[in-house]
Design an enzyme around this catalytic site. Sequence first.
Site, PDB file in Angstrom:
ATOM      1  CE  LYS A 117     -52.657 -73.019 -31.169  1.00 28.21           C
ATOM      2  NZ  LYS A 117     -52.788 -73.806 -31.818  1.00 28.21           N
ATOM      3  CE  LYS A 209     -43.725 -70.500 -34.264  1.00 31.67           C
ATOM      4  NZ  LYS A 209     -44.085 -71.774 -33.639  1.00 31.67           N
ATOM      5  CE  LYS A 212     -49.153 -69.117 -40.448  1.00 29.70           C
ATOM      6  NZ  LYS A 212     -49.422 -70.342 -41.100  1.00 29.70           N
TER       7      LYS A 212
END
Length: 347
Positions: A117, A209, A212
């Site tokens: 991240k 994956k 969103k």
Amino acid sequence: MQKTRTKTRVFSGVQPTGNLHLGNYLGAVTRFVALQAEHDCLYCVVDLHAITVFQDPDELKYNTREVTAAFIASGIDPTRHIIFNQSQVSGHAELAWIFNCVARVGWLNRMTQFKEKAGKDRENASAGLYVYPNLMAADILLYHATHVPVGEDQKQHLELARDIAQKFNNDFARTIARAGYDGGFFPLPEPLITGPATRVMSLRDGLKKMSKSDESDMTRINLTDDADTIAKKIRKAKTDPEPLPSETKGLEGRPEADNLVGIYAALAETDREAVLRDFGNASFSKFKESLAELAATRLVPIGTEMKRLMADPVEIDCVLDDGAKRAHAIADPILAMTKDIVGFIRS
């Protein structure tokens, strides 16, 4: 008199970051619904976790309500179990600070999610993102949860929660023993990883994956998509030139085919073997038609109910308020005992 625990308690949370999709539903929410039958469950909208990266305040409120609506619309019963948002129970943040002082920097340095991240610009990442796993440990242990439904990408964080619990129990063993707890104060939570589609991949890339945050809406099926939109996205989902195999071994090296078969299996509450018995050697066009019909049957009623709930935010806020009060009733005595064990003076 030794204090022991026999009841199983499940804790899990979902971040309110918008655009809930099929991956969230199959990877988490359906599992939450199933676990209600056998466990006492706390399902948390983890808004404290969400702000490890900047969130627009109005969007955060909206997204918190949307996740709550998805929980209820999918079949989680807020009268039998607890649905609440994390920031309403201050014990999460208080226990996280204690765990910041128990966890070791070396443990956090091994967390792969922070590396992913934060990317190359780690110096610019928030401190909250770095200590995120300690807050996750606090979420779980604040309720003495015994089981946590997690995807593969969160398993490392649960292992850290177990390490923190074990170190706390060891560091304060004498005080814990004096308090009468047998085998340590914090239980070591166990992972629950079940189902044929614990990891749902993008409709456009079977190696990535479903997310969103992906720029293209065609990569995912949103829980609020209507039947026509679902059908369109599945028709355009990436596949390969070969027909479906008749055995699961034939899915090896075919990530897009494997992903669609896994999605069908999860929605039909069966396994890949059963799906391939029905569709082996069939063309993808035939299979996609059946998958679109199945997906719409399962998801459209959920989306409809979510929209109804979102039209009345007062109803959602009442669920969250009631859930927070019930969460406090469990968390407050555990936090108070934790403070006593550590040596804090309480009024």
